[in-house]
Every structure is written in structure tokens, then in C-alpha cells.
Design a protein around this motif. Sequence first.
Motif, short mmCIF file in Angstrom:
data_model
loop_
_atom_site.label_atom_id
_atom_site.label_comp_id
_atom_site.label_asym_id
_atom_site.label_seq_id
_atom_site.Cartn_x
_atom_site.Cartn_y
_atom_site.Cartn_z
N GLY A 52 0.81 -1.22 0.00
CA GLY A 52 0.00 0.00 0.00
C GLY A 52 0.84 1.26 0.00
O GLY A 52 1.65 1.47 0.91
N ALA A 53 0.66 2.10 -1.03
CA ALA A 53 1.38 3.37 -1.14
C ALA A 53 0.46 4.51 -0.75
O ALA A 53 0.30 5.49 -1.48
CB ALA A 53 1.92 3.56 -2.55
N ILE A 316 -10.02 -1.10 5.02
CA ILE A 316 -10.87 -1.98 4.21
C ILE A 316 -10.06 -3.15 3.66
O ILE A 316 -10.53 -4.30 3.66
CB ILE A 316 -11.53 -1.20 3.05
N HIS A 317 -8.85 -2.90 3.21
CA HIS A 317 -8.10 -3.95 2.52
C HIS A 317 -7.03 -4.65 3.36
O HIS A 317 -6.61 -5.75 3.00
CB HIS A 317 -7.50 -3.37 1.23
N SER A 318 -6.58 -4.05 4.46
CA SER A 318 -5.63 -4.78 5.31
C SER A 318 -6.26 -6.03 5.92
O SER A 318 -5.65 -7.11 5.88
CB SER A 318 -5.08 -3.85 6.40
N PRO A 319 -7.48 -5.95 6.47
CA PRO A 319 -8.07 -7.20 6.99
C PRO A 319 -8.36 -8.20 5.89
O PRO A 319 -8.23 -9.41 6.10
CB PRO A 319 -9.36 -6.73 7.67
N GLN A 320 -8.72 -7.71 4.71
CA GLN A 320 -8.94 -8.63 3.59
C GLN A 320 -7.68 -9.42 3.28
O GLN A 320 -7.71 -10.65 3.11
CB GLN A 320 -9.39 -7.86 2.35
N THR A 488 -18.23 -4.84 10.41
CA THR A 488 -17.26 -5.86 10.00
C THR A 488 -16.80 -5.59 8.57
O THR A 488 -17.53 -5.03 7.76
CB THR A 488 -17.87 -7.27 10.06
N VAL A 489 -15.59 -6.03 8.28
CA VAL A 489 -15.05 -6.05 6.92
C VAL A 489 -14.43 -7.42 6.72
O VAL A 489 -13.36 -7.72 7.26
CB VAL A 489 -13.99 -4.95 6.69
N ASN A 490 -15.12 -8.27 5.96
CA ASN A 490 -14.70 -9.66 5.80
C ASN A 490 -14.64 -10.05 4.34
O ASN A 490 -15.36 -9.48 3.50
CB ASN A 490 -15.68 -10.60 6.51
N ILE A 491 -13.80 -11.00 4.03
CA ILE A 491 -13.75 -11.54 2.67
C ILE A 491 -15.11 -12.10 2.29
O ILE A 491 -15.88 -12.57 3.14
CB ILE A 491 -12.68 -12.64 2.53
N ASN A 492 -15.40 -12.06 1.02
CA ASN A 492 -16.59 -12.70 0.48
C ASN A 492 -16.26 -14.19 0.34
O ASN A 492 -15.42 -14.58 -0.49
CB ASN A 492 -16.93 -12.09 -0.88
N VAL A 493 -16.88 -15.02 1.14
CA VAL A 493 -16.48 -16.43 1.19
C VAL A 493 -16.76 -17.15 -0.13
O VAL A 493 -16.16 -18.21 -0.40
CB VAL A 493 -17.17 -17.17 2.36
N THR A 494 -17.64 -16.60 -0.96
CA THR A 494 -17.92 -17.24 -2.25
C THR A 494 -16.89 -16.87 -3.31
O THR A 494 -16.79 -17.55 -4.33
CB THR A 494 -19.32 -16.84 -2.77
N ASP A 495 -16.11 -15.79 -3.07
CA ASP A 495 -15.08 -15.37 -4.02
C ASP A 495 -14.04 -14.55 -3.27
O ASP A 495 -13.90 -13.34 -3.48
CB ASP A 495 -15.71 -14.54 -5.14
N SER A 499 -13.12 -10.79 -5.47
CA SER A 499 -14.10 -9.74 -5.21
C SER A 499 -13.62 -8.85 -4.07
O SER A 499 -12.73 -9.22 -3.29
CB SER A 499 -15.46 -10.34 -4.87
N GLU A 500 -14.23 -7.67 -3.97
CA GLU A 500 -13.94 -6.78 -2.85
C GLU A 500 -14.52 -7.38 -1.56
O GLU A 500 -15.45 -8.19 -1.60
CB GLU A 500 -14.55 -5.40 -3.10
N PRO A 501 -13.97 -6.99 -0.42
CA PRO A 501 -14.52 -7.51 0.83
C PRO A 501 -15.94 -7.02 1.07
O PRO A 501 -16.38 -6.02 0.48
CB PRO A 501 -13.56 -6.96 1.89
N LEU A 502 -16.66 -7.72 1.91
CA LEU A 502 -18.01 -7.32 2.29
C LEU A 502 -17.91 -6.34 3.45
O LEU A 502 -17.45 -6.69 4.53
CB LEU A 502 -18.83 -8.54 2.68
#
Length: 630
Positions: A52-53, A316-320, A488-495, A499-502
Motif C-alpha cells: 500500500g502506497a 478496508i483492505h488490510s483485513p482482507q 465488519t469487513v470480511n472476505i466474500n467467502v464465495t469469491d 471480489s472486494e470484501p463485504l
Amino acid sequence: MLPKTIFDVALWLTSFAGTGYAAFPIPAQGQHIRSPNRKTPSRSSYDYVIVGAGTSGLTVADRLSADGKSTVLVIENGKLVDSPSISQVYPGLGAMGPAWSYHINSVRQPNLNNRSSPVTVGKVVGGSSAINAMMTVRGTSEDYDRWGSFFGKDSPWSWEGLLPYFKKALSFSPPDDAVAKSVNITYDASYWGNSSSVHTSWPRFQWPALAAQYEAFRDIPGVDFPSDSGSGKAGVYWFPTFMDPVKIERSYARTGHFDPSSNRTNFELVTDSKVTKITLDGGVATGVSFEQRAENSTSIVTIEANKEVIVAAGAIHSPQLLQQSGIGPSVLLEAAGIEAVVDLPGVGQNFQDHPMVFASTVLQNFSVHPNPSDIYSNRSFSAWAQEVWKANKTGPYTLGVGNVAAWLGMPAIAPDTFEEIASKLEELDHATLLPDGTHPTVIAGYKAQMKNMAAAIRSPNTAFYNHVLSGGASTGAMAYLHPLSRGTVNINVTDPFGSEPLVDYRALTNPIDLDILVEILRFTKRYYFETRLRDLAPRQVQPPDSVNEPEDLKEFLRRNLNPSYFHPVGTCAMMPRELGGVVDENLKVYGLERLRVVDASIMPVLVGANTCQTTYAIAEKAADLIKADT
């Protein structure tokens, strides 16, 4: 009615201030966009690999590579962009829109009439510091002492522990004397530094009515007026803008921490590249794998980290990324088909943002000129503004969204009800306010936070209310600075990788949020109707003047509240592991070696301020922590 896109939000916000910025843009200076940096890394391994920049990633990269020896690679999913929409200060929100942001919408919010909301985070070199409103604001001393309190009284994460890093992070320039005197701007340079390449300074113009709008708060008991925005005190005060004082352009992570350092042979930046996994070997982070996009193809590249991997992808993207790498709640990872390397239940939990609500009042007898509407309704004033801008970069085109605001605690805005509200919060069953199946450690952390927040509601020095003054006949957006609900910010378990996190704000799941928001609306009405401003014949537009009862105001909030002021934090919280923490006081991820998170996601609780300046301070402190380990 709420706007439907990020671009609409930007126009929506500026329209509240009566500015008309969007209709009459700053005189054109030409536009060019630099070709993105797509080069392949020159090495197969680096001492430090930073994901991340953005605000924190570039700050840490600059500091770690300053010795000329430590090799640093920064990997950014966005592009390296030159555009006047980013660089120009006026109107403050010109860079906010789809061009340099991720295109993410939250899941639908049951407590907001099932509405979905845009999730705004920067996708460009400089991150969100490249697209934000450039408001240079700190939280109060209690905000930072609160962080350390979860570890104990001797924690280095405190107001006193962070103040040197606030000073190190920015170079402060005082306002022009004549402009300061025209509206009574106060400041205290002792709270600021002057050694950074990231600048904060002041516009060369202010709307004259701001002085009276500021003074009107003196008619309200319990409101303080700190001498400087950096003093760590709640109140009504002036604050500077992230702006280069010579160029009169946005000063942000790219201009402060990449451009001056880009000729270092030990500092490399790769853009258009999405990190999809942290490589792990026996509990040690050894590098990352990323997708590098070229014009017609995408290749997978793996880079080794000799010393550390530093995740700075934002809340948003560090936990992903951690979850994609097998670091997170084991139940979630198993559902996604990802092997759980470290069962860390707090990853992606504890999500917070500042909700905002439009509460518009028009001063019908307002007659002060010039005012923000004159920039587009008064031809002679508009011509003068363009002339002085072209001649010497002064005048109203040096303004962003504003430089004076109220940041007030609950005893000031709700003197008759704050104690009752705090008691109601203490009596709640906090576990029932979190998602079903929440891990006991995350529940314990939330309970600890709510105990602290009950005390904060009783304190005059934790700000819950923010109102930026416009200098015009109307104003609008109010921010709620310490929401009690947790998302919560979690991965989309189907993809999980495609995909972007939920993103789920879980807005208003703590019922006390509505009680506090009702008081925010009521206080705003008091400001206009029970101070000297009443002589200007105020007329309430939104909510309608007939909406006064608590239940009616709550229904108005359900229809109109936006759960985000574009300040996402908390999803990799710095708290003890037994309280659902993800990183320790050294920002090291629990259960692993050579892996840290350094960005706004580590904030355990939101600060009562825009988050950019605090993120710079976190990064400066993190750089020293990292160097101390070598």
C-alpha cells in the motif's frame, strides 16, 4: 435524500456549505496524467516489503529508506497520477469521485431502511491523503490515552507518547497576518513541527462571516475555545489545511514521502499491482505474492522480505489481505476454503467510521458579503477571485472545505441528558449488539470499549459532535465522532480472491447511537435559534421544522443518516489479544513474526477528528518501532 455515488457525495457535501464549488471550478491550469509505473521490481528480495502506497505506507517507506541502505519495496494497487483535481486545494473535494477510489458499496443496512452506502478509500499513489478534504485535525488527548488504556497505564500509546510524532509528521506554516486578523484566527506553533515534507498551512482568504459564526458559540454554556487545533482539547477552533504554503497545492503522502525520495536506489514503487497473499513459513512472514497488471496481461510475482512485511492497505483492505493469507477468524476462513494459519478472531471486526447527517438551516437575514455564494452569483467578485488567483495565488481559490469548526463533548451538546445516556450505555448487554457467533475475545474487547465510552460521554474532552462552519447563509453536514456500533469487513467467502470484501457498517445496532444523534440534531438547532444567530431569522430546512419529537427525529435519521464520513478504522485493532486485538503495541500481528500492520485499521477506537493526521503520526511512530528492532 442521500446521494447515490461517491461523486454525488462530494457535490452533496460542498452544497451544504453554500459554496457552489462544483458549478464554478478553479481556473484551469492544464491537466496531465503521468503514465503508471508498471516496472517489475529490480530485486527478488527487499529488506522491507510494504503493501500500500497510501498515507502510512509511503511515510514508513520514506523513513526506512532514508539511511540509503535498507531496501524498501512498496506495492500499490492504484496508479501514479498527476492531476489538478488532486493537487488543487479549491474546492476541497475535487479529487473525491470514482477516478481514484475503489468502487465498493456496503451491504444493505437494515437500520437505515435497507440502504447501501458507498465506501470511499483511495486507489492511487498517496492513498486517501490524495483525495480527502485536506482538513488537518487531531483528536483530543483522551482519544489517544484511550488507546493505551486497553494495555495499562504505562502504554506508550498516549497523547504524550504521540505528540512528538504529530510534530514530526507535518511542517506547519502560520496564517497570513492580515487574513488571521480579519477573522481572529488563533494558533499556537508550539504544538507543531517544521521538519517534514508534508505541509499544513492556511488559505490566503477567509469568508468574513466566519468570525461571527465562531463567536455565536460563546452564547452556549460549556463550550471551550482552545488556542490551537493541535492542543488536544475539545472546543471550537481554527485548523489548517494539508497544503504546500508556496505552491498552494495539496500536500499529501505522495508529495511529501515519495516525490522527494523517488531517486533513492534503495526505494522502489510498483503500481497497478494487487497483493493477494502474504507468504508464510512456520509462523514467519517471508514475503508477498501480487498480481501485476500490464496492458494485456496479468502476471503473478512473488517477492521475499528479508526483515519484515508491513501491511498498510487501509482499514478496508488490510483485513482482507490478512484473511486471504489465512490470518483471521477460523470459522470465516474455513467457509472460504482458506487454511487457517493463525486463528485471530479480531481481524475484520471492530469496524468503525464517522456517520454524518445533513441538518440544514438557512439564515434568511444573512447579508454579509463576500460569502461563498458570491463566487458564482456575483460576477465582479468571481472575476476578482480569478484575477488574484492567477496573479499571486491568493483569494478564495486557496480555500478548501473550511478552517473552523466545533468539536464538542456530550456535556456541552446535551447538558440535560448526557448522564442518562451514559447510564443507558452501561446497562446494555453489549454481547447482544455484535453479530451472532462473535468470538468471546472480540466481545470482551467491545465491552471494554463501551465501559470507556460511557466515561467519555461524561467527559467534556471527548468530542462527539462536529460542525464545520461555512461563512455563508446555510450549512449542513454534522459528523458523529464516536459511534458505538461496530461493523465488519470480511472476505466474500464465495469469491475471497476475486471480489472486494463485504463491508458492513452495522449502523445503529447500538441503540444509544440514535440517542446521541438526536442530541446532535437538537444542539444544532440550539446553535441557530438560541444564540445571536437568531437575529438573522434562521429557518430550519432539514429535518423539517415540524420534526421535533425524539421518535420522529430517529425516523428521520434512519432515512437520512450516511454511515460514513470516509474515515474507516479499527479492523486490525491494536488491543490485547484477549480483547480481540490483531496487533500488539509494536503493531506486530499476534501469532506471527516479521509481520506488522501500519495504517488506520490499528486504531482500536475512532478519534474525534478527521483521521489523516493521526494516521501520519501512527506511521511515524511505527517507523521508529521498526528501526528499533533492527
